[in-house]
Design a protein around this motif. Structure first.
Motif, PDB file in Angstrom:
ATOM      1  N   ASP A 153     -51.686  76.714  19.614  1.00  0.00           N
ATOM      2  CA  ASP A 153     -52.553  77.469  20.533  1.00  0.00           C
ATOM      3  C   ASP A 153     -53.116  78.728  19.898  1.00  0.00           C
ATOM      4  N   ARG A 154     -52.564  79.156  18.774  1.00  0.00           N
ATOM      5  CA  ARG A 154     -53.064  80.370  18.128  1.00  0.00           C
ATOM      6  C   ARG A 154     -54.388  80.120  17.424  1.00  0.00           C
ATOM      7  N   ARG A 155     -54.661  78.871  17.112  1.00  0.00           N
ATOM      8  CA  ARG A 155     -55.877  78.549  16.381  1.00  0.00           C
ATOM      9  C   ARG A 155     -57.072  78.445  17.325  1.00  0.00           C
ATOM     10  N   ALA A 156     -58.249  78.714  16.769  1.00  0.00           N
ATOM     11  CA  ALA A 156     -59.481  78.487  17.535  1.00  0.00           C
ATOM     12  C   ALA A 156     -59.648  77.002  17.819  1.00  0.00           C
ATOM     13  N   VAL A 157     -59.087  76.168  16.937  1.00  0.00           N
ATOM     14  CA  VAL A 157     -59.049  74.716  17.127  1.00  0.00           C
ATOM     15  C   VAL A 157     -57.585  74.320  17.154  1.00  0.00           C
ATOM     16  N   SER A 158     -57.077  73.909  18.315  1.00  0.00           N
ATOM     17  CA  SER A 158     -55.642  73.663  18.426  1.00  0.00           C
ATOM     18  C   SER A 158     -55.215  72.413  17.669  1.00  0.00           C
ATOM     19  N   ASP A 159     -55.992  71.335  17.761  1.00  0.00           N
ATOM     20  CA  ASP A 159     -55.681  70.095  17.066  1.00  0.00           C
ATOM     21  C   ASP A 159     -56.682  69.910  15.933  1.00  0.00           C
ATOM     22  N   ILE A 160     -56.201  69.972  14.686  1.00  0.00           N
ATOM     23  CA  ILE A 160     -57.107  70.028  13.539  1.00  0.00           C
ATOM     24  C   ILE A 160     -57.335  68.659  12.896  1.00  0.00           C
ATOM     25  N   ARG A 161     -56.976  67.583  13.594  1.00  0.00           N
ATOM     26  CA  ARG A 161     -57.252  66.245  13.077  1.00  0.00           C
ATOM     27  C   ARG A 161     -58.627  65.774  13.539  1.00  0.00           C
ATOM     28  N   LEU A 162     -59.257  64.985  12.678  1.00  0.00           N
ATOM     29  CA  LEU A 162     -60.536  64.381  13.041  1.00  0.00           C
ATOM     30  C   LEU A 162     -60.298  63.100  13.834  1.00  0.00           C
ATOM     31  N   PRO A 163     -61.148  62.804  14.804  1.00  0.00           N
ATOM     32  CA  PRO A 163     -60.959  61.590  15.602  1.00  0.00           C
ATOM     33  C   PRO A 163     -61.265  60.320  14.820  1.00  0.00           C
ATOM     34  N   THR A 164     -62.082  60.444  13.760  1.00  0.00           N
ATOM     35  CA  THR A 164     -62.417  59.284  12.935  1.00  0.00           C
ATOM     36  C   THR A 164     -61.652  59.366  11.618  1.00  0.00           C
ATOM     37  N   PRO A 165     -61.303  58.214  11.040  1.00  0.00           N
ATOM     38  CA  PRO A 165     -60.516  58.241   9.796  1.00  0.00           C
ATOM     39  C   PRO A 165     -61.359  58.611   8.591  1.00  0.00           C
ATOM     40  N   LYS A 166     -60.670  59.087   7.551  1.00  0.00           N
ATOM     41  CA  LYS A 166     -61.280  59.325   6.247  1.00  0.00           C
ATOM     42  C   LYS A 166     -60.512  58.501   5.223  1.00  0.00           C
ATOM     43  N   ILE A 167     -61.202  58.069   4.176  1.00  0.00           N
ATOM     44  CA  ILE A 167     -60.533  57.301   3.130  1.00  0.00           C
ATOM     45  C   ILE A 167     -61.022  57.750   1.765  1.00  0.00           C
ATOM     46  N   CYS A 168     -60.193  57.477   0.768  1.00  0.00           N
ATOM     47  CA  CYS A 168     -60.596  57.653  -0.631  1.00  0.00           C
ATOM     48  C   CYS A 168     -61.008  56.279  -1.147  1.00  0.00           C
ATOM     49  N   PRO A 169     -62.248  56.083  -1.538  1.00  0.00           N
ATOM     50  CA  PRO A 169     -62.690  54.761  -2.013  1.00  0.00           C
ATOM     51  C   PRO A 169     -61.872  54.269  -3.203  1.00  0.00           C
ATOM     52  N   ASN A 170     -61.443  55.177  -4.082  1.00  0.00           N
ATOM     53  CA  ASN A 170     -60.655  54.777  -5.243  1.00  0.00           C
ATOM     54  C   ASN A 170     -59.277  54.265  -4.835  1.00  0.00           C
ATOM     55  N   CYS A 171     -58.677  54.941  -3.843  1.00  0.00           N
ATOM     56  CA  CYS A 171     -57.373  54.482  -3.350  1.00  0.00           C
ATOM     57  C   CYS A 171     -57.476  53.085  -2.742  1.00  0.00           C
ATOM     58  N   MET A 172     -58.567  52.819  -2.062  1.00  0.00           N
ATOM     59  CA  MET A 172     -58.738  51.544  -1.377  1.00  0.00           C
ATOM     60  C   MET A 172     -58.987  50.387  -2.350  1.00  0.00           C
ATOM     61  N   LYS A 173     -59.300  50.684  -3.609  1.00  0.00           N
ATOM     62  CA  LYS A 173     -59.570  49.632  -4.594  1.00  0.00           C
ATOM     63  C   LYS A 173     -58.292  49.061  -5.189  1.00  0.00           C
ATOM     64  N   ASN A 174     -57.180  49.729  -4.989  1.00  0.00           N
ATOM     65  CA  ASN A 174     -55.894  49.307  -5.562  1.00  0.00           C
ATOM     66  C   ASN A 174     -54.930  48.983  -4.435  1.00  0.00           C
ATOM     67  N   GLU A 175     -54.316  47.812  -4.496  1.00  0.00           N
ATOM     68  CA  GLU A 175     -53.443  47.372  -3.394  1.00  0.00           C
ATOM     69  C   GLU A 175     -52.274  48.316  -3.182  1.00  0.00           C
ATOM     70  N   ASP A 176     -51.730  48.871  -4.231  1.00  0.00           N
ATOM     71  CA  ASP A 176     -50.574  49.759  -4.098  1.00  0.00           C
ATOM     72  C   ASP A 176     -50.921  51.073  -3.395  1.00  0.00           C
ATOM     73  N   SER A 177     -52.162  51.506  -3.501  1.00  0.00           N
ATOM     74  CA  SER A 177     -52.566  52.783  -2.883  1.00  0.00           C
ATOM     75  C   SER A 177     -53.493  52.575  -1.683  1.00  0.00           C
ATOM     76  N   ARG A 178     -53.576  51.331  -1.224  1.00  0.00           N
ATOM     77  CA  ARG A 178     -54.509  51.020  -0.133  1.00  0.00           C
ATOM     78  C   ARG A 178     -53.858  51.349   1.220  1.00  0.00           C
ATOM     79  N   TYR A 179     -53.777  52.618   1.512  1.00  0.00           N
ATOM     80  CA  TYR A 179     -53.261  53.073   2.806  1.00  0.00           C
ATOM     81  C   TYR A 179     -53.835  54.460   3.095  1.00  0.00           C
TER      82      TYR A 179
END
Length: 575
Positions: free
Chosen positions: A93-119
């Protein structure tokens, strides 16, 4: 309650959470591994009551969902929950924005290219975490091919669910990680809270850089664009006082060039240009941040990015820039919030929403500037006319004798185009203005006569007539003033009777008080005047009533000239 069949259900593929994996991302990965591409389908598989809002921004039900699904993964509930850490307090509640998560996901394209880091990593859900720390590339939250926002759909691990674009085709380029992100790892928990509170407050400021005032969003705007650039601007404001000064100068130049604000004086423009002070301590950042090379970072013009309250109560998007709070409107005019509310009710100031008692009232800054312009349109310097003038600050003390308040006085001045006098050495405020005593006295008296055509309480009448309780009772009884109301203390007087009385008569008790002269002296003078007689029925109670006439007004004016050297109304009641 789950039935026996569901309780014994096990998924064919039972992946385990990865290191620092997002809980929501894990559930989506689990769904994909078992042929389901939406969280709602995963919920159906275990007969979990799913709501559309359950997983928004991580969702209130995410923990209960994990507990419900743990058995199908051959894990205990606490064991599954322990796999997910909350490195940052999600709600604060101290923040001007209480919940700092975005409603839509973000991804790293490089991470998604490798099965071990695809999360999807937990940190990626935070708005300020804009880069992948493993590959030094900017995270993406919308498809680079069709520009649609990414969604919590199973396709996200391979590509865009909207146009079919695959992450394998996306070419990335590495870049240095932004300091606003990496500095989080160097801060203690307390320092991190302080830092994020300041950073997100400044994100609000840079989101709409030329607004007259700023929202307390408590939630992230839904249409942020070019987020890394916005956070870089916000970070510079957080760590540098010089940057803040530069922004204020930039805002000031913008406001000076705005024709809607051209009538505001330098002080008012500076007031509007000043950015809100942070309520958190950020001095510790100076020890963590090396001196930065000055950067020329211009503000971005965003789309809407205002609170739902403002969107709901404004007709045009062009108005958003000129919204100001009730308190800022009060500062610009030099009055209190109650007076601003009254000016709104009198339609001298425009407000977009909120009742007269609402703290959420949004005021039009343009209407404030317009009112100031109207008041000052033909203003003169006070020069050497002070004896004939009276300041509104002084005049306020005597307004109750005219059944008037400050907002009504402003209305009188604007409606009657009263001559205004200004001390050029003072900054603008309504209370620092001067008006001609004689002119404003005439208008106030006319206002008084008009105002008492409406409900007037006995206490108010007694006050404006400067009578004592026993005198008021005698006056009421002799003239048969009728009272109506639930009790004597709340009684209202018949407005027709009261208005007729003051239209036909002058109560010398009240006149003497307003003129600042002794009552006995006026009465002795009037008794020596020919063709002027009083209504003597109440003289035994020291109540002096004369029938209104031109002869009487001439006599009273002569009295003032003889005894005071000038017509100097509004003297005693304002001191």
């Amino acid at each position: 309650m789950l039935n026996n069949t569901v309780e014994k259900l096990e998924f064919a593929v039972r992946p385990r959470p990865k290191h620092i994996e997002s809980a929501q991302g894990f559930l989506l990965r689990l769904a994909v591994s078992n042929g389901r591409y939406e969280l709602s389908k995963l919920a159906e598989a275990i007969d979990y009551k799913y709501k559309a809002s359950s997983f928004t921004l991580g969702g209130a039900d995410i923990e209960s969902f994990l507990l419900a699904i743990s058995g199908a993964l051959r894990l205990s509930g606490p064991e599954l929950l322990s796999c997910f850490s909350k490195s940052i307090d999600i709600e604060d509640d101290r923040r001007a924005v209480s919940d700092i998560r975005l409603p839509t996901p973000k991804i790293c394209p490089n991470c998604m290219k490798n099965e071990d880091s695809r999360y999807i990593k937990e940190q990626w859900e935070y708005a300020h975490h804009t880069h992948c720390e493993e590959h030094n590339v900017e995270l993406i939250d919308r498809c680079p091919h069709c520009a649609e926002s990414l969604s919590w759909n199973g396709d996200i691990f391979q590509g865009c669910s909207c146009c079919g674009y695959r992450w394998e085709s996306y070419k990335t380029s590495s870049e240095p990680l932004p300091l606003y992100q990496t500095i989080c790892d160097e801060l203690t928990d307390l320092e991190l809270k302080e830092y994020l509170a300041a950073l997100y407050q400044n994100l609000i400021l840079v989101s709409r850089p030329f607004d007259l005032s700023f929202d307390k969003f408590k939630q992230l705007p839904k249409d942020l664009v070019n987020t890394p650039y916005l956070f870089e601007l916000a970070f510079q404001l957080t760590i540098s006082g010089e940057t803040k000064s530069d922004w204020e100068e930039m805002r000031l130049s913008h406001f000076k060039a705005d024709t809607n604000l051209s009538k505001l004086d330098e002080h008012s423009l500076h007031l509007l240009a000043k950015l809100p002070d942070s309520k958190v301590i950020t001095g510790f950042l100076k020890e963590k941040v090396l001196p930065q090379t000055p950067q020329c970072m211009l503000p971005l013009r965003q789309r809407v990015m205002v609170s739902n309250l403002r969107i709901r109560n404004t007709n045009s998007i062009r108005d958003y820039q000129y919204h100001i709070s009730l308190s800022k409107a009060a500062k610009l005019l030099g009055v209190d919030k109650k007076t601003i509310n009254s000016l709104v009710e009198l339609k001298l100031v425009t407000a977009y929403t909120g009742s007269i008692t609402s703290r959420a009232r949004i005021v039009s800054g343009v209407s404030i500037a317009k009112l100031i312009s109207i008041i000052q349109e033909h203003s003169l310097n006070i020069d050497n006319q002070k004896n004939q003038l009276i300041s509104i600050k002084e005049l306020i003390k005597g307004l109750p004798y005219f059944n008037c308040d400050l907002s009504s006085l402003v209305m009188i001045i604007v409606t009657n185009k009263c001559q205004i006098f200004i001390d050029k050495n003072n900054t603008f405020s309504v209370q620092s203005l001067f008006v001609n005593r004689e002119e404003v006295a005439l208008h106030l008296e006319n206002y008084f006569i008009e105002s008492i055509r409406y409900d007037l309480s006995r206490n108010k009448l007694q006050q404006v007539c400067t009578l004592k309780s026993h005198q008021y009772i005698e006056l009421k009884n002799i003239f048969n003033f009728q009272e109506v109301g639930p009790s004597p203390s709340f009684a209202k007087l018949n407005p027709v009777q009261i208005s007729l009385f003051f239209e036909q008569n002058i109560l010398i008790n009240r006149w003497a008080k307003i003129a600042g002269v002794k009552l006995r002296s006026v009465i002795q003078f009037l008794k020596c005047e020919s063709d002027i007689t009083s209504n003597s029925v109440l003289e035994h109670q020291d109540i002096y009533i004369y029938e209104k006439s031109d002869e009487l007004m001439d006599s009273l004016t002569r009295y003032l000239i003889y005894h005071k050297g000038e017509v100097n109304f509004l003297a005693n009641i304002c001191n």
